[in-house]
Design a protein around this motif. Structure first.
Motif, PDB file in Angstrom:
ATOM      1  N   LEU A 102      33.686  92.932  38.536  1.00  0.00           N
ATOM      2  CA  LEU A 102      34.884  92.946  37.691  1.00  0.00           C
ATOM      3  C   LEU A 102      35.104  91.599  37.005  1.00  0.00           C
ATOM      4  CD1 LEU A 102      37.331  94.964  39.978  1.00  0.00           C
ATOM      5  CD2 LEU A 102      36.116  95.777  37.960  1.00  0.00           C
ATOM      6  N   VAL A 103      34.928  90.513  37.778  1.00  0.00           N
ATOM      7  CA  VAL A 103      35.093  89.183  37.174  1.00  0.00           C
ATOM      8  C   VAL A 103      34.023  88.962  36.109  1.00  0.00           C
ATOM      9  CG1 VAL A 103      34.990  86.707  37.649  1.00  0.00           C
ATOM     10  CG2 VAL A 103      36.220  88.220  39.208  1.00  0.00           C
ATOM     11  N   GLY A 104      32.787  89.387  36.414  1.00  0.00           N
ATOM     12  CA  GLY A 104      31.726  89.259  35.414  1.00  0.00           C
ATOM     13  C   GLY A 104      32.021  90.062  34.162  1.00  0.00           C
ATOM     14  N   GLY A 105      32.608  91.266  34.338  1.00  0.00           N
ATOM     15  CA  GLY A 105      32.974  92.066  33.167  1.00  0.00           C
ATOM     16  C   GLY A 105      34.025  91.389  32.318  1.00  0.00           C
TER      17      GLY A 105
ATOM     18  N   GLY B 279      31.292  96.990  22.931  1.00  0.00           N
ATOM     19  CA  GLY B 279      29.915  97.463  22.955  1.00  0.00           C
ATOM     20  C   GLY B 279      29.007  96.545  23.747  1.00  0.00           C
ATOM     21  N   LEU B 280      29.178  95.224  23.561  1.00  0.00           N
ATOM     22  CA  LEU B 280      28.364  94.277  24.311  1.00  0.00           C
ATOM     23  C   LEU B 280      28.623  94.388  25.818  1.00  0.00           C
ATOM     24  CD1 LEU B 280      28.569  91.083  22.055  1.00  0.00           C
ATOM     25  CD2 LEU B 280      26.565  92.504  22.501  1.00  0.00           C
ATOM     26  N   VAL B 281      29.905  94.489  26.191  1.00  0.00           N
ATOM     27  CA  VAL B 281      30.252  94.598  27.619  1.00  0.00           C
ATOM     28  C   VAL B 281      29.658  95.874  28.216  1.00  0.00           C
ATOM     29  CG1 VAL B 281      32.164  94.894  29.244  1.00  0.00           C
ATOM     30  CG2 VAL B 281      32.325  93.188  27.425  1.00  0.00           C
ATOM     31  N   THR B 282      29.762  96.968  27.461  1.00  0.00           N
ATOM     32  CA  THR B 282      29.202  98.230  27.962  1.00  0.00           C
ATOM     33  C   THR B 282      27.698  98.138  28.144  1.00  0.00           C
ATOM     34  OG1 THR B 282      30.982  99.470  26.877  1.00  0.00           O
ATOM     35  CG2 THR B 282      28.999 100.692  27.517  1.00  0.00           C
ATOM     36  N   ASP B 283      27.018  97.555  27.161  1.00  0.00           N
ATOM     37  CA  ASP B 283      25.567  97.440  27.242  1.00  0.00           C
ATOM     38  C   ASP B 283      25.124  96.529  28.383  1.00  0.00           C
ATOM     39  OD1 ASP B 283      25.421  99.111  25.101  1.00  0.00           O
ATOM     40  OD2 ASP B 283      25.162  97.510  23.613  1.00  0.00           O
ATOM     41  N   ILE B 284      25.941  95.514  28.697  1.00  0.00           N
ATOM     42  CA  ILE B 284      25.560  94.580  29.759  1.00  0.00           C
ATOM     43  C   ILE B 284      25.922  95.110  31.141  1.00  0.00           C
ATOM     44  CG2 ILE B 284      26.026  92.280  30.718  1.00  0.00           C
ATOM     45  CD1 ILE B 284      26.321  91.265  27.858  1.00  0.00           C
TER      46      ILE B 284
END
Length: 464
Positions: free
Chosen positions: A29-32, A168-173
């Motif tokens: 969660l923190v990384g997200g 989009g970047l967060v979802t892809d990562i």
């Protein structure tokens, strides 16, 4: 089923899963959140670059001519600025700044405390119709030196594109990381389940030993298990050994008591029956005297057996003065020594501190003096001695009586062993002394005295 009063608590397996998987979830969660924040920053840079290029392109379409402006803004240029139908793009050309000349919407100026620099692009955020917008502003001077003019070019873009790019970047990562986290959780669960199998086997082995017999207290075996489980099994085996030893001592005490009390009690019954049938007063008195002697011997035996059982229990050592205790015991036994015609004396230290249990040491000294006065005989000399020998306190009882043969010295501390047929003993006195010395971390030895006599020595560690 939980025992009464037991508190609800998590199992070790659930506790391990909680502490291993919960930090993983928190880190995910923190990384997200951090990834989303960084993605927003990079998306904002991309939006700023696009706005800067758009405002410069739009500025080139409006050309100063003398004191006026030539607007060359074909439909193709307008389509380039508004190329993304999902992205709201507004533009405005005003001269002087604020006076609308060209555009598809009126854009607000920057905040009052912000002063644009001519020829440099200024980027700022505004809210239009309740939606956040990013605006690029460029001021250009034109006209004759005698009558200077200023033109302001503004291009605004909705921040929805920025948020869309960041999402989009967060979802892809995070999607691959989430899949890896699920796989890791499955592996952690399998590893914990496998790692706790030795504890399950230990629980099964202990659960099968519900009988109170000594065979149920045999050591448990875990040949293939982690080192920590071996340590736990070792601690359990140590506890089982202590319980097995305690039960063995209890069983041995009961057997000894039953064996030793059987003979004197049978004698008491026999003498009592004969006394009841006796009519001669003198013969009756002799029978009653034997009954009294047998009862005294039985009472002495019971006292010794109880003392032996008490000495086999755990003791609490406390600082005490062994020399003072020895003098006190010698004074208590002086009347008995005088009546037996024995010269009882004390030699040694005035004070000698050690860690011990006062009642048990008093019992040991009393047994030693009792044996010496009983077997040394009238006219003998008995000496109670306390001395220091390095880190050890030595307590000795020496007599110049008949002593013991070398073969008898080997058995002197055995239970119920007697070297003399004199009445009054039961073969437990020196066994009690040996047990008391062992409980104090010391030893008891029997030595011959030249030319005749016996010496019993207690070696006890001094106080640290």
């Amino acid at each position: 089923m939980k025992p009464p009063g037991a508190r609800h608590s998590l199992s070790l397996k659930r506790l391990l899963l909680l502490w291993l998987l919960l930090p993983q979830l928190v880190l995910w969660l923190v990384g997200g959140a951090l990834t989303y924040r960084i993605a927003l920053q990079y998306a904002e840079k991309g939006v700023d670059q696009s706005l800067t290029q758009s405002v410069l392109s739009l500025a080139r379409q409006v050309k100063p001519v003398g004191s006026g402006l030539l607007i060359d803004f074909p439909r193709a240029a307008q389509d380039i600025i508004e190329q993304d139908p999902k992205d709201r793009v507004s533009y405005m050309v005003s001269s002087p700044p604020g006076s609308f000349l060209l555009g598809n919407g009126k854009l607000p100026p920057p905040q009052l405390n912000t002063i644009p620099t001519t020829g440099e692009t200024l980027l700022y955020n505004v809210s239009m119709d309740g939606k956040p917008m990013r605006v690029a502003l460029l001021d250009i001077n034109y006209g004759e030196p005698a009558s200077p003019q200023r033109m302001r070019v503004q291009v605004a873009k909705s921040l929805a594109v920025q948020q869309r790019i960041a999402a989009g970047l967060v979802t892809d990562i995070l999607t691959p990381l989430l899949l890896l986290g699920i796989l890791l959780s499955v592996l952690v669960y399998a590893g914990i389940t496998r790692g706790l199998r030795p504890l399950k086997r230990l629980q099964a082995q202990l659960g099968d030993r519900r009988e109170s017999s000594l065979s149920a207290l045999a050591p448990i075996e875990l040949t293939q298990a982690p080192q920590e489980v071996h340590a736990l099994a070792g601690a359990v085996n140590h506890l089982l050994s202590a319980v097995r030893r305690s039960l063995g001592q209890e069983k041995r005490f009961l057997n000894d008591a039953a064996h030793q009390l059987r003979t004197p009690l049978a004698g008491l019954i026999s003498q009592t029956e004969l006394a009841l049938a006796e009519t001669d007063p003198q013969a009756l008195r002799e029978r009653l005297t034997k009954v009294l002697s047998g009862a005294q011997r039985s009472a002495h035996l019971v006292h010794q057996l109880l003392s032996l059982a008490r000495n086999e229990a755990d003791v609490t050592l406390q600082p005490l003065d062994a020399a003072a205790l020895a003098r006190e015991v010698a004074r208590e036994w002086t009347p008995r020594a005088l009546s037996a015609g024995v010269d009882l004396g004390y030699e040694g230290e005035e004070s000698l501190l050690l860690d011990g249990e006062k009642l048990l040491l008093r019992e040991a000294l009393s047994n030693l003096l009792d044996n010496a006065l009983l077997y040394a005989g009238p006219g003998s000399v008995v000496t109670l001695r306390v001395a220091r020998q390095g880190p050890v306190a030595v307590i000795e009882v020496e007599d110049n009586g008949p002593g013991l043969s070398p073969d008898d010295l080997l058995h002197v501390f055995e239970r119920f062993w007697r070297a003399s047929a004199l009445p009054g003993g039961c073969g437990l006195g020196l066994a009690i002394v040996h047990e008391i010395a062992r409980r104090h971390g010391g030893s008891a030895t029997a030595l011959p005295v030249q030319p005749r006599g016996l010496l019993i020595r207690l070696s006890l560690p001094l106080k640290n």
